[in-house]
Design an enzyme around this catalytic site. Structure first.
Site, PDB file in Angstrom:
ATOM      1  N   PHE A 181       0.839  -1.198   0.000  1.00 53.40           N
ATOM      2  CA  PHE A 181       0.000   0.000   0.000  1.00 53.40           C
ATOM      3  C   PHE A 181       0.871   1.243   0.000  1.00 53.40           C
ATOM      4  CE2 PHE A 181       0.760  -1.104   4.405  1.00 53.40           C
ATOM      5  CZ  PHE A 181       1.003   0.113   5.026  1.00 53.40           C
ATOM      6  N   CYS A 182       0.271   2.355  -0.445  1.00 51.83           N
ATOM      7  CA  CYS A 182       0.943   3.655  -0.489  1.00 51.83           C
ATOM      8  C   CYS A 182      -0.125   4.733  -0.385  1.00 51.83           C
ATOM      9  CB  CYS A 182       1.775   3.804  -1.760  1.00 51.83           C
ATOM     10  SG  CYS A 182       0.832   3.605  -3.278  1.00 51.83           S
ATOM     11  N   THR A 183       0.235   5.974  -0.567  1.00 51.18           N
ATOM     12  CA  THR A 183      -0.702   7.075  -0.319  1.00 51.18           C
ATOM     13  C   THR A 183      -1.914   7.023  -1.232  1.00 51.18           C
ATOM     14  OG1 THR A 183       1.162   8.456   0.356  1.00 51.18           O
ATOM     15  CG2 THR A 183      -0.926   9.579  -0.096  1.00 51.18           C
TER      16      THR A 183
ATOM     17  N   ILE B 161      -4.047   4.509   0.546  1.00 51.98           N
ATOM     18  CA  ILE B 161      -4.517   4.873   1.882  1.00 51.98           C
ATOM     19  C   ILE B 161      -5.656   5.894   1.800  1.00 51.98           C
ATOM     20  CG2 ILE B 161      -3.828   5.935   4.075  1.00 51.98           C
ATOM     21  CD1 ILE B 161      -0.892   5.027   3.219  1.00 51.98           C
TER      22      ILE B 161
END
Length: 242
Positions: free
Chosen positions: A175-177, A204
């Site tokens: 996952f990332c922003t 996210i």
């Protein structure tokens, strides 16, 4: 006036990104839109802010670019304009990993919708990997996630190659922003021979927007790349971390 903030990206084939730059500059200026857009042969990435109508006009323009009809967008609001000016830059990559031969548009791993993400967080046979840098992770992350403690995304391949054996036999969930780094990092893992890898659709920001606080596995806030600093559930502005 409340400003609409749009974080966007799309891996798409731009044969000549330089030809796309000035029309974007002109349109954003005419609509009072500010922020940063990156253009490369692999696509477009950035965050822009302005009035709702202005943002809609710019997004319509970008959707009309080659391969961008299904542009990935996360919209939120800011009480004050979160950018001082507009920048439209030409880059070699829209997110820098420095691994030749990757094609995220073709090779990125399958998505997991935010509504289904908690099941992965709770699964002992799944390892969560946060692909953001250590500074961003300091604002918040998912319970139990692995922090590679990188200073930049470009350090991720070296970290993975040094640690890959730790995760043998596990499903890898990344996952990332907003999703863009996971498009490229999961393509990288598949290039490295990892078959069981997935990533959080919309990143996210999509999770914080869609998953109720009482069901959340997220701790802290999410750093964003503008003057709001960080946001929480519902993409409400939080500011500096405690």
């Amino acid at each position: 006036m409340t400003n609409t903030v749009a974080a966007l990206y799309k891996f798409a084939p731009f044969n000549d990104p330089s030809m796309l730059r000035q029309p974007l500059i002109d349109l954003c200026a005419a609509q009072g839109v500010k922020g940063t857009l990156l253009l490369a042969r692999e696509g477009i990435n950035g965050t822009i802010a302005g009035g709702a109508d202005g943002i809609a006009a710019v997004l319509d323009h970008i959707r009309a670019l080659p391969g961008c009809a299904d542009l990935d967008i996360k919209c939120s609001t800011a009480a004050a304009m979160p950018f001082q000016r507009l920048k439209v830059r030409l880059k070699k990559e829209i997110v820098t990993l420095k691994v030749a031969g990757l094609d995220p548009a073709r090779d990125a791993a399958p998505y997991v919708d935010p509504a289904d993400w908690n099941a992965l967080v709770d699964d002992p046979d799944t390892v969560l990997i946060d692909t953001r840098n250590g500074f961003e992770v300091g604002y918040g992350s998912f319970a139990g996630a692995v922090d590679p403690a990188t200073k930049s995304f470009g350090e991720f391949p070296e970290w993975w190659r040094a640690n890959a054996e730790r995760f043998a036999g596990k499903r890898v969930a990344m996952f990332c922003t907003g999703g863009i780094r996971c498009e490229k990092s999961t393509a990288f893992l598949r290039h490295e021979g990892v078959e069981d890898v997935v990533h959080l659709k919309g990143g996210i920001l999509a999770y914080l927007e869609q998953v109720p606080t009482e069901e959340s596995r997220w701790h802290g806030s999410c750093f964003v790349f503008d003057e709001r600093v960080s946001v929480g559930h519902g993409l409400v502005e939080v500011g500096e971390k405690a």
